[in-house]
Design an enzyme around this catalytic site. Structure first.
Site, mmCIF file in Angstrom:
data_model
loop_
_atom_site.group_PDB
_atom_site.id
_atom_site.type_symbol
_atom_site.label_atom_id
_atom_site.label_comp_id
_atom_site.label_asym_id
_atom_site.label_seq_id
_atom_site.Cartn_x
_atom_site.Cartn_y
_atom_site.Cartn_z
ATOM 1 N N LYS A 174 0.953 -1.362 0.117
ATOM 2 C CA LYS A 174 0.149 -0.116 -0.057
ATOM 3 C C LYS A 174 0.802 1.252 0.105
ATOM 4 O O LYS A 174 1.558 1.509 1.259
ATOM 5 C CB LYS A 174 -0.838 -0.101 1.296
ATOM 6 C CG LYS A 174 -2.133 0.435 1.076
ATOM 7 C CD LYS A 174 -2.090 1.983 0.639
ATOM 8 C CE LYS A 174 -2.063 3.021 1.838
ATOM 9 N NZ LYS A 174 -1.686 4.492 1.442
ATOM 10 N N GLY A 178 6.512 5.011 8.080
ATOM 11 C CA GLY A 178 5.909 6.364 8.045
ATOM 12 C C GLY A 178 5.806 6.936 9.666
ATOM 13 O O GLY A 178 6.842 6.796 10.003
ATOM 14 N N THR A 215 5.082 8.542 13.309
ATOM 15 C CA THR A 215 5.107 7.770 14.442
ATOM 16 C C THR A 215 3.407 7.503 14.940
ATOM 17 O O THR A 215 3.185 6.383 15.377
ATOM 18 C CB THR A 215 5.804 8.369 15.570
ATOM 19 O OG1 THR A 215 7.198 8.536 15.128
ATOM 20 C CG2 THR A 215 5.626 8.171 16.908
ATOM 21 N N GLU A 216 2.738 8.552 14.474
ATOM 22 C CA GLU A 216 1.407 8.558 15.164
ATOM 23 C C GLU A 216 0.639 7.438 14.283
ATOM 24 O O GLU A 216 -0.140 6.696 14.919
ATOM 25 C CB GLU A 216 0.499 9.792 14.970
ATOM 26 C CG GLU A 216 0.730 10.670 16.185
ATOM 27 C CD GLU A 216 0.908 10.030 17.516
ATOM 28 O OE1 GLU A 216 0.262 9.173 17.862
ATOM 29 O OE2 GLU A 216 2.259 10.473 17.989
ATOM 30 N N GLY A 267 1.989 5.011 13.001
ATOM 31 C CA GLY A 267 2.641 3.569 13.435
ATOM 32 C C GLY A 267 2.181 3.033 14.738
ATOM 33 O O GLY A 267 2.067 1.982 14.963
ATOM 34 N N GLU A 327 8.968 1.629 11.265
ATOM 35 C CA GLU A 327 9.850 2.274 10.875
ATOM 36 C C GLU A 327 9.517 3.823 11.008
ATOM 37 O O GLU A 327 8.591 4.020 9.857
ATOM 38 C CB GLU A 327 10.543 2.222 9.658
ATOM 39 C CG GLU A 327 11.367 0.659 9.331
ATOM 40 C CD GLU A 327 12.550 0.633 10.066
ATOM 41 O OE1 GLU A 327 13.132 1.494 10.741
ATOM 42 O OE2 GLU A 327 13.151 -0.404 10.219
ATOM 43 N N CYS A 355 13.647 10.720 7.214
ATOM 44 C CA CYS A 355 13.252 10.240 8.670
ATOM 45 C C CYS A 355 14.422 10.581 9.629
ATOM 46 O O CYS A 355 14.576 10.665 10.503
ATOM 47 C CB CYS A 355 12.774 8.717 8.593
ATOM 48 S SG CYS A 355 14.059 7.882 7.735
ATOM 49 N N GLU A 377 9.182 16.556 14.558
ATOM 50 C CA GLU A 377 9.785 16.246 13.013
ATOM 51 C C GLU A 377 9.068 17.493 12.248
ATOM 52 O O GLU A 377 7.832 17.324 12.049
ATOM 53 C CB GLU A 377 9.392 14.931 12.881
ATOM 54 C CG GLU A 377 9.926 14.596 11.548
ATOM 55 C CD GLU A 377 9.681 13.021 11.151
ATOM 56 O OE1 GLU A 377 8.569 12.613 11.318
ATOM 57 O OE2 GLU A 377 10.579 12.389 10.854
HETATM 58 P P1 NAD Z 1 2.285 8.532 7.086
HETATM 59 O O1 NAD Z 1 2.235 7.805 8.503
HETATM 60 O O2 NAD Z 1 1.374 9.818 7.120
HETATM 61 O O3 NAD Z 1 1.912 7.466 6.069
HETATM 62 C C1 NAD Z 1 2.641 6.371 5.842
HETATM 63 C C2 NAD Z 1 1.797 5.399 5.164
HETATM 64 O O4 NAD Z 1 0.667 4.947 5.948
HETATM 65 C C3 NAD Z 1 0.960 5.759 3.823
HETATM 66 O O5 NAD Z 1 0.915 5.011 3.027
HETATM 67 C C4 NAD Z 1 -0.482 6.310 4.500
HETATM 68 O O6 NAD Z 1 -1.354 5.981 3.342
HETATM 69 C C5 NAD Z 1 -0.696 5.080 5.371
HETATM 70 N N1 NAD Z 1 -1.673 5.228 6.398
HETATM 71 C C6 NAD Z 1 -1.987 6.387 6.988
HETATM 72 N N2 NAD Z 1 -2.785 6.113 7.908
HETATM 73 C C7 NAD Z 1 -3.202 4.914 7.782
HETATM 74 C C8 NAD Z 1 -3.780 3.742 8.675
HETATM 75 N N3 NAD Z 1 -4.863 4.491 9.587
HETATM 76 N N4 NAD Z 1 -4.012 2.596 8.308
HETATM 77 C C9 NAD Z 1 -2.786 2.305 7.664
HETATM 78 N N5 NAD Z 1 -2.265 2.909 6.707
HETATM 79 C C10 NAD Z 1 -2.272 4.255 7.086
HETATM 80 O O7 NAD Z 1 3.673 9.027 6.721
HETATM 81 P P2 NAD Z 1 4.187 10.133 5.591
HETATM 82 O O8 NAD Z 1 3.562 11.464 5.647
HETATM 83 O O9 NAD Z 1 3.502 9.280 4.422
HETATM 84 O O10 NAD Z 1 5.715 9.832 5.692
HETATM 85 C C11 NAD Z 1 6.312 10.547 6.317
HETATM 86 C C12 NAD Z 1 6.800 9.860 7.854
HETATM 87 O O11 NAD Z 1 7.464 8.775 7.370
HETATM 88 C C13 NAD Z 1 7.825 10.860 8.575
HETATM 89 O O12 NAD Z 1 7.300 10.656 9.869
HETATM 90 C C14 NAD Z 1 8.932 9.950 8.410
HETATM 91 O O13 NAD Z 1 9.848 10.298 9.588
HETATM 92 C C15 NAD Z 1 8.695 8.645 8.377
HETATM 93 N N6 NAD Z 1 9.494 7.735 7.677
HETATM 94 C C16 NAD Z 1 10.337 6.764 8.339
HETATM 95 C C17 NAD Z 1 11.172 5.980 7.956
HETATM 96 C C18 NAD Z 1 12.121 5.167 8.854
HETATM 97 O O14 NAD Z 1 12.717 4.160 8.087
HETATM 98 N N7 NAD Z 1 12.325 5.429 9.920
HETATM 99 C C19 NAD Z 1 11.410 6.279 6.564
HETATM 100 C C20 NAD Z 1 10.738 7.187 5.648
HETATM 101 C C21 NAD Z 1 9.716 7.890 6.336
#
Ligand code: NAD
Length: 489
Positions: free
Chosen positions: A174, A227, A229-230, A232, A249, A283, A384
């Site tokens: 996804k 993605g 933290t919230e 996650g 992650e 990230c 962040e």
């Molecule tokens: P996000 O958490 O908004 O979305 C990430 C993914 O989760 C997207 O595909 C989104 O559609 C999906 N998602 C959102 N809500 C969901 C739910 N309720 N159930 C299932 N899936 C859901 O993050 P973003 O804005 O796309 O990315 C930026 C974030 O990602 C930053 O916080 C960044 O630090 C983090 N990130 C972490 C790493 C790592 O390896 N630690 C790497 C890259 C990005």
């Protein structure tokens, strides 16, 4: 413009969900229009995945044959590096040079997990009794949900898909709403490489609808998430309710430390790269800088000079250092953080605005920004931002430095610049971070485990153990005794 199909259950179909438009962050032009997946598409993909991973044709395939698919994908990616990098740039606005790096890293990831698959070993423990022999081997988990963000699609998606397939599973990917195209292209590459039908589906769509339905689906046996933290934290609850494993992650607010004996030129360029590459949308961005008071003034002058020389521009123009942010909404959220810093008494040393160049007006650009003079408690120092914004402060006492560096809910990465490795190792041991870079930053090796401390995540990706995250151990006991069990006598 033709409607882009999505890849469900081994077939290219029109999604049955709502319309989704992929736009180029450099100018807002439309890359592709597609219909997102629907809840029925999620069901179809999971049902096909569940059948596909149990099929003897996949399940009983010798590991080196399974690895062949990944080797072929790796070669296809290398051969098409330019086209894939161009697509990645259109999808999320990364400068082409960075996109090429991500593409080649995805090829390396596929190759690495092919090798891990071929060389996977079980365990033959020495049992406590001579009457029994035991061995333990690894089996697939089943259907894996891989949920990814928009900032480095090809790399973060391959980091999940390759070990999951190498481990004998089926994967449903996804991708983020903003970047559906790269995941779909990956599906096309796997199809071309001969991956049996149903083992990979790609379901673009809203996280709260499609991601949520996928994670909650009873057929899904692991959630592999990258993605915020919230999100996650929420998915950890979903996984806990289902009693399935998850890897997370998540976000970061990583400290970078410059000690007085550092090679100042190397450190200044490393700090600039650590925060401003990918326009800070990483990230692991080194977004908090601590410089020893003895060299603070000179270091910051040089860092400012380097920052002034960075080229903010069209991501397809060679030599661009910072492309646009993912969209205008995100650019505005970065700008709001900088406004907040000003209200909190921070001094914006450089940047702090959108570029004035009219040729960039249609894109979501923001200038690389350095802020000083903020209290460590200010939001801008703690949250962040995911943009090209660095907060800097001097330090003169190591205990105080460590306390400040660790005073964060995050613990993803840290950087240390010094010529003395004893100082680096002592300091590195005290930092709460999953990765510590010394005299380098944002360098990556697929063989080295990656993941966060604290609210930056759970579990590790990459490394030889990376494949085990997608497998479960089964132990066998073989009785060797000749006499019947005396218990029945
Ligand atoms: P996000 O958490 O908004 O979305 C990430 C993914 O989760 C997207 O595909 C989104 O559609 C999906 N998602 C959102 N809500 C969901 C739910 N309720 N159930 C299932 N899936 C859901 O993050 P973003 O804005 O796309 O990315 C930026 C974030 O990602 C930053 O916080 C960044 O630090 C983090 N990130 C972490 C790493 C790592 O390896 N630690 C790497 C890259 C990005």
């Amino acid at each position: 413009m033709t409607m882009h199909k999505i890849f469900i259950a081994g077939e290219w179909r029109e999604g049955r969900g709502e319309p989704l438009i992929s736009t180029f962050p450099a100018d807002g032009s439309i890359n592709a229009e597609l219909n997102a997946a629907s809840l029925e598409d999620v069901d179809d993909a999971v049902a096909a995945a569940d059948r596909a991973w149990r099929e003897p044709a996949w399940r009983d395939l010798p590991p080196h044959r399974r690895a062949d698919v990944l080797y072929r994908v790796s070669r296809l990616i290398e051969a098409r590096c330019e086209a894939l990098a161009a697509l990645q740039t259109r999808d999320n606005g990364k400068p082409l040079a960075e996109a090429r790096g991500l593409v080649m890293s995805a090829a390396g990831t596929a190759r690495y997990f092919a090798a891990a698959c071929e060389t996977l070993e079980g365990e033959l423990p020495t049992p406590r009794s001579a009457d029994v022999m035991t061995f333990s081997h690894y089996e697939p988990l089943g259907v894996i949900a891989a949920i990814t963000p928009w900032n480095s699609p090809i790399a973060s998606e391959m980091q999940k898909v390759a070990p999951a397939l190498a481990g004998g599973n089926a994967v449903i990917l996804k991708p983020a709403e903003a970047t559906p195209l790269m995941a779909l292209e990956l599906a096309a590459l796997f199809e071309e490489a001969g991956l049996p039908k149903g083992l990979l589906s790609v379901l673009p769509g809203k996280g709260r609808v499609i991601g949520e339905a996928l994670a909650r689906h009873p057929g899904v046996r692991r959630i592999s998430f990258t993605g915020g933290t919230e999100t996650g934290r929420h998915l950890a609850h979903v996984a806990a309710d289902k009693l399935i494993s998850t890897s997370l992650e998540l976000g970061g607010k990583s400290p970078t430390i410059v000690l007085p004996d550092a090679d100042m030129e190397q450190a200044a360029k490393g700090v600039a790269y650590g925060i401003f590459s990918s326009a800070g949308q990483a990230c692991i961005a080194g977004s908090r800088l601590y410089v020893h008071a003895d060299c603070y003034t000179a270091f910051m002058e040089r860092l400012e000079e380097i920052t002034r020389g960075l080229r903010v521009g069209h991501p397809e123009t060679p030599g661009t250092h910072l492309g646009p942010l993912i969209n205008i909404r995100h650019r505005d959220s970065v700008a709001a953080y900088v406004d907040q810093a000003r209200q909190d008494g921070g001094h914006v040393r450089i940047g702090g605005q959108v570029p004035t160049d009219p040729s960039l007006a249609a894109g979501s650009y923001y200038l690389p920004t350095i802020i000083e003079g903020l209290a460590p408690t200010s939001r801008v120092c703690r949250e962040e931002i995911f943009g090209p914004v660095l907060v800097a402060a001097p330090f003169d006492d190591e205990d105080d430095l460590v306390a400040q560096a660790n005073d964060s809910v995050y613990g993803l990465a840290a950087g240390i610049w010094t010529r003395d490795y004893r100082d680096a190792l002592r300091l590195g041991a005290r930092l709460e971070a999953g990765t510590v870079w010394v005299n380098t930053y944002k360098t990556f090796s697929i063989s080295t485990p990656f993941g966060g401390f604290k609210e930056s995540g759970l579990g590790r990706e990459k490394g030889r153990q990376g494949i085990h995250a997608y497998m479960q151990q089964k132990s066998f006991y073989l009785g060797l005794g000749q006499t019947p069990n005396p218990w029945c006598d």
